[in-house]
Design an enzyme around this catalytic site. Structure first.
Site, PDB file in Angstrom:
ATOM      1  N   HIS A 228       0.850  -1.184   0.000  1.00  0.00           N
ATOM      2  CA  HIS A 228       0.000   0.000   0.000  1.00  0.00           C
ATOM      3  C   HIS A 228       0.890   1.239   0.000  1.00  0.00           C
ATOM      4  O   HIS A 228       2.057   1.183   0.425  1.00  0.00           O
ATOM      5  CB  HIS A 228      -0.894   0.012   1.232  1.00  0.00           C
ATOM      6  CG  HIS A 228      -1.957  -1.037   1.218  1.00  0.00           C
ATOM      7  ND1 HIS A 228      -3.074  -0.965   2.008  1.00  0.00           N
ATOM      8  CD2 HIS A 228      -2.083  -2.183   0.497  1.00  0.00           C
ATOM      9  CE1 HIS A 228      -3.844  -2.015   1.792  1.00  0.00           C
ATOM     10  NE2 HIS A 228      -3.259  -2.772   0.884  1.00  0.00           N
TER      11      HIS A 228
ATOM     12  N   GLU B  44       0.976   3.863   1.885  1.00  0.00           N
ATOM     13  CA  GLU B  44       1.489   4.251   3.198  1.00  0.00           C
ATOM     14  C   GLU B  44       2.629   3.336   3.642  1.00  0.00           C
ATOM     15  O   GLU B  44       3.631   3.805   4.179  1.00  0.00           O
ATOM     16  CB  GLU B  44       0.369   4.211   4.245  1.00  0.00           C
ATOM     17  CG  GLU B  44      -0.778   5.159   3.970  1.00  0.00           C
ATOM     18  CD  GLU B  44      -1.924   4.541   3.181  1.00  0.00           C
ATOM     19  OE1 GLU B  44      -3.052   5.027   3.334  1.00  0.00           O
ATOM     20  OE2 GLU B  44      -1.690   3.577   2.405  1.00  0.00           O
TER      21      GLU B  44
ATOM     22  N   CYS C 104      -6.052   2.076   5.753  1.00  0.00           N
ATOM     23  CA  CYS C 104      -6.736   0.843   6.153  1.00  0.00           C
ATOM     24  C   CYS C 104      -6.186   0.422   7.520  1.00  0.00           C
ATOM     25  O   CYS C 104      -5.194   0.984   8.005  1.00  0.00           O
ATOM     26  CB  CYS C 104      -6.505  -0.244   5.105  1.00  0.00           C
ATOM     27  SG  CYS C 104      -4.809  -0.894   5.083  1.00  0.00           S
TER      28      CYS C 104
END
Length: 161
Positions: free
Chosen positions: A57, A59, A87
């Site tokens: 992801h 991040e 998330c």
């Protein structure tokens, strides 16, 4: 939502990275920038499809890059700008990396509606349940972040995961 010129600059850099990821078909419509000492030290987008790795992801990629640059897992004093609400995996990584603040645009619900396999546990709920000190700023440049999702909706050959 109001923000300083610098904050808008960082979020727009995350948006540019997300658009790049969409264009290259590397992953979904997600970008992130980590800022330390007034400088962007990591800029990334989602690379789940390119790397064939569900943990890639935006991040997480940015945290990995920032940790390498600072030679530490401890990213205290850093701020992460993310085009979408982190998330649960990403929020946990933000917490564990001791990032001081997360600033995000769209919500988990916005990408769930597009078919992404998201757990519907908002960051504020994760913060509260885990007693995390991470500060949260939501809906930052939300209109621009929603435009990113609309661009994703129009993308040919996209893959939702």
């Amino acid at each position: 939502m109001k923000g300083s010129r610098a904050q808008k600059k960082w979020m727009r850099q995350a948006l540019r990275s997300a658009y790049e990821g969409i264009r290259k078909l590397e992953g979904g419509p997600f970008g992130a920038v980590i800022v330390h000492g007034g400088k962007a030290i990591a800029v990334s987008h989602n690379r789940v499809l390119k790397k064939k790795d569900a943990t890639c992801h935006a991040e997480i990629n940015a945290i990995r890059d920032a940790s390498r640059k600072l030679k530490s897992f401890d990213l205290s004093g850093c701020v992460i700008y993310a085009t979408n609400e982190p998330c649960p995996m990403c929020f946990s990584a933000i917490h564990w990396a001791r990032i001081s603040r997360v600033v995000y645009g769209t919500a988990i619900a916005d990408v769930r509606r597009r078919g992404f396999n998201e757990l519907s546990i908002p960051s504020r709920q994760m913060k509260k349940a885990g007693q995390s000190p991470v500060l949260i700023t939501a809906d930052f440049l939300k209109k621009e972040c929603l435009e990113l999702l609309v661009a994703w909706d129009k993308q040919e050959n996209k893959k939702v995961y």
